[in-house]
Enzyme design. Structure first.
Site, mmCIF file in Angstrom:
data_model
loop_
_atom_site.group_PDB
_atom_site.id
_atom_site.type_symbol
_atom_site.label_atom_id
_atom_site.label_comp_id
_atom_site.label_asym_id
_atom_site.label_seq_id
_atom_site.Cartn_x
_atom_site.Cartn_y
_atom_site.Cartn_z
ATOM 1 N N ASP A 102 0.806 -1.213 0.000
ATOM 2 C CA ASP A 102 0.000 0.000 0.000
ATOM 3 C C ASP A 102 0.844 1.270 0.000
ATOM 4 O OD1 ASP A 102 0.115 1.270 2.801
ATOM 5 O OD2 ASP A 102 -0.389 -0.792 3.304
ATOM 6 N N ARG A 103 0.214 2.344 -0.383
ATOM 7 C CA ARG A 103 0.919 3.605 -0.599
ATOM 8 C C ARG A 103 1.736 4.044 0.618
ATOM 9 N NH1 ARG A 103 -1.923 9.530 -1.246
ATOM 10 N NH2 ARG A 103 -0.059 10.698 -1.845
#
Length: 253
Positions: free
Chosen positions: A103-104
């Site tokens: 995830d970011r």
């Protein structure tokens, strides 16, 4: 010779078979000018396009990289919001795509490949390739082993079903957590569920491949030995495994 469209796309390095199926279902693939449907078969003579762009369906050279993904980068092939993409950190190679997601807000070891079959092997739940993380958590106290046992004893239930870590041990200001599956933001959700929300998350191992001494944003191409370690961690000599683990503990323990 004909073959399923998603298999042809994966063999060409466009995406994994599963991701290719999603592209087909979304109507993004055309064959000879017609929107493709799942189950479609194709041959070498067919005109295959993704979002209107002709794609080369001959097999591309199979190359695989490991990247120390920085925080703030997304791992989708394209981002509608114009955010920084992991492909921006890599050399321009046709068919190169991320293997799974990180995830970011997370960092660490991310694989990118042109090999659709490798992507399927590494991401499909039936293969159960381990992914190991170092998490830093918030709260009045660090998680104890008793807290973390809730992650491994099979009693934890998230909104998308039961979740179980293979291993979870305390670390300074957080924990080491190993998973055999890769659901969306799973480590974050599991630790938050036991009262220890994550402030930083780093993936340091996938299969038998370790992040080691790589720096943020650095990447390297995997050779045959690296690929063997990745796919067959049980064959990595114990001395090498122990040395890698000591390196991780020294750097992030």
């Amino acid at each position: 010779m004909s073959e399923r469209l998603q298999k042809r796309l994966a063999r060409a390095g466009v995406a994994s078979r599963r991701a290719a199926e999603e592209m087909i279902a979304a109507g993004r693939i055309t064959v000879n000018g017609e929107v493709a449907v799942l189950g479609r078969t194709v041959t070498d003579a067919d005109d295959i396009r993704l979002d209107g762009q002709l794609i080369e369906t001959e097999s591309v050279p199979k190359v695989t990289y490991m990247l120390y993904k920085p925080r703030g980068y997304v791992t989708t092939a394209r981002d509608e919001y114009g955010r920084r993409n992991v492909l921006d950190a890599m050399p321009r190679i046709p068919g190169l795509h991320p293997v799974g997601r990180l995830d970011r807000d997370s960092e660490g070891l991310l694989l990118l490949t042109t090999d659709g079959d490798l992507t399927l092997t590494m991401t499909h739940p039936r293969f159960g390739h381990e992914k190991a993380y170092r998490a830093w958590t918030d709260g009045p106290a660090d998680p104890t082993q008793a807290d973390l046992d809730a992650l491994t004893d099979g009693t934890l239930k998230l909104e998308d079903g039961p979740a179980r870590a293979l291993q979870a041990t305390p670390a300074r200001g957080g924990a080491f957590v190993t998973l055999g599956e890769g659901r969306n933001r799973q480590v974050r959700r599991m630790l938050e569920d036991i009262g220890h929300p994550v402030t930083r998350l780093l993936r340091y191992r996938v299969g038998g491949l370790w992040l080691g001494n790589m720096e943020v944003g650095e990447y390297q191409q995997l050779d045959e030995r690296d690929l063997q370690d990745l796919l067959y961690p049980e064959k990595v000599p114990a001395a090498i495994w122990d040395r890698q683990w000591e390196r991780i503990q020294k750097r992030w323990g």
